[in-house]
Design an enzyme around this catalytic site. Structure first.
Site, PDB file in Angstrom:
ATOM      1  N   HIS A  35       0.897  -1.174   0.011  1.00 22.44           N
ATOM      2  CA  HIS A  35       0.005   0.067  -0.049  1.00 22.44           C
ATOM      3  C   HIS A  35       0.972   1.046   0.039  1.00 22.44           C
ATOM      4  CE1 HIS A  35      -4.158  -1.564   0.230  1.00 22.44           C
ATOM      5  NE2 HIS A  35      -3.689  -2.437   0.990  1.00 22.44           N
ATOM      6  N   ASP A  93      -0.040   6.970  -3.488  1.00 30.08           N
ATOM      7  CA  ASP A  93      -1.379   6.601  -4.582  1.00 30.08           C
ATOM      8  C   ASP A  93      -1.402   7.931  -5.331  1.00 30.08           C
ATOM      9  OD1 ASP A  93      -1.853   4.221  -3.344  1.00 30.08           O
ATOM     10  OD2 ASP A  93      -3.355   5.083  -2.036  1.00 30.08           O
TER      11      ASP A  93
END
Length: 355
Positions: free
Chosen positions: A122, A152
């Protein structure tokens, strides 16, 4: 511009949202009978401006339907692990055979190849090995998580958008598509370019909170106020620093900006002063001073800030407050399109029957 978006979490939906705001006609393919990514949280914003078509990509008929849509597309974006699209029969070779000028955007944390390519991860993991996480936070404390903005969205969504648009420009010249391999680790590393340059010239220390832009200087950091809220101080240049001291009522002769031996005393003095008034009282004091002092706002407060209101930086659509499309253009208009006015069937028909 027509884009196929395969439903995903992380940077793919934000990238598609940005392109939809700029007018792209995007068809989002979601798993038949399953919950779409962010359907229960954030769908109204992250999925704005486009509609979904449910397809079971493990079914031969639905897979062929997806390929027929690919034939009409300029760009495809997906965020699965490497080789997942190939196993589904929708990998780059298959899609480019059906649409030779297709730009095939692939979004992963680690990239399509490399030692970690098949590992789970992540944002926190990607920015950790890219060197960004270790540089953020207080000295001798646990690194601070910058939400998932750096990996991200900064290293992922923005590089995906830039990459597919660059590839589309080239494809329209050459008539040939290609794969765009976006790895968040590499996007974040590139975002760290200035700090790598400073480190290699001796102008940046690996120790957190000991540098110009990481809270190491008393005049570039946040301070608590009397009401428990905070102000952000960014008085890097001498003229702004002078205005900071003036607003705080401190004698410039006692706190020469460049004297590092005085920085501890300077920080203590600044903190003591800021604790004498509330955040908004300090905001009023510095409102007309070029001292680079700003209130640290919550998200709800940011929506109501006078500057943001004057530029309509947030807009209300379908009962939700949205960040407005960005950037702005002098001639063409970006907008949040009302997804409720379009239906999946209408979009599907437009794609399958159009040129």
């Amino acid at each position: 511009m027509r884009i196929i978006e395969f439903d995903a979490i992380g940077p793919v939906p934000l990238c598609a949202m940005l392109l939809a705001d700029m007018g792209a006609d995007i068809l989002r393919i979601v798993r038949a009978g399953g919950q779409a990514a962010y359907e229960d949280a954030g769908e109204a914003i992250l999925h704005r401006g486009r509609v979904s078509v449910e397809l079971n990509l493990k079914d031969a008929g639905d897979r062929e339907a997806a390929l027929r849509l690919v034939e009409k597309a300029d760009i495809l974006i997906e965020g699965f692990r490497p080789a997942v699209m190939e196993r589904l029969g929708l990998g780059p070779d298959v899609c480019l055979a059906r649409a030779p000028a297709l730009v095939y955007g692939r979004m992963t944390g680690w990239g399509q190849s490399g030692e970690l390519a098949q590992r789970a991860g992540h944002d926190i993991n990607y920015i950790a090995i890219a060197g960004a996480l270790g540089a953020i936070g207080e000295k001798n404390r646990t690194p601070v998580l910058p939400l998932n903005l750096v990996g991200d969205y900064g290293g992922g969504a923005m590089f995906l958008a830039m990459g597919v648009l660059a590839a589309l420009t080239e494809a329209r010249q050459s008539g040939k598509g290609q794969v765009v391999d976006v790895a968040m680790t590499e996007g974040v590393a590139l975002l760290m370019s200035m700090f790598h340059a400073l480190r290699q010239t001796g102008a940046w220390s690996e120790e957190r909170q000991s540098n110009l832009l990481d809270g190491g200087t008393p005049y570039y950091r946040c301070y608590a106020c009397a009401d428990g809220r905070f102000v952000a101080v960014g008085a890097l240049e001498p003229q702004f620093y002078a205005q900071l001291l003036d607003g705080l009522g401190l004698d410039s002769a006692s706190f020469p900006q460049a004297d590092r031996s005085r920085w501890d005393a300077m920080q203590t003095a600044f903190q003591q002063r800021f604790l004498t008034k509330t955040r908004d009282e300090w905001g009023a004091i510095f409102a007309d001073r070029d001292a680079c002092v700003s209130p640290v706002l919550t998200m709800a407060e940011a929506v109501e800030h006078p500057h943001n209101r004057s530029r309509a930086s947030f807009v209300v659509r379908e009962g939700f407050t949205h960040p407005a499309p960005a950037p702005r253009f002098s001639r063409t208009v970006t907008e949040i399109r009302n997804s409720a006015t379009d239906t999946a069937a209408a979009v599907h028909a437009r794609w399958t029957q159009g040129n």
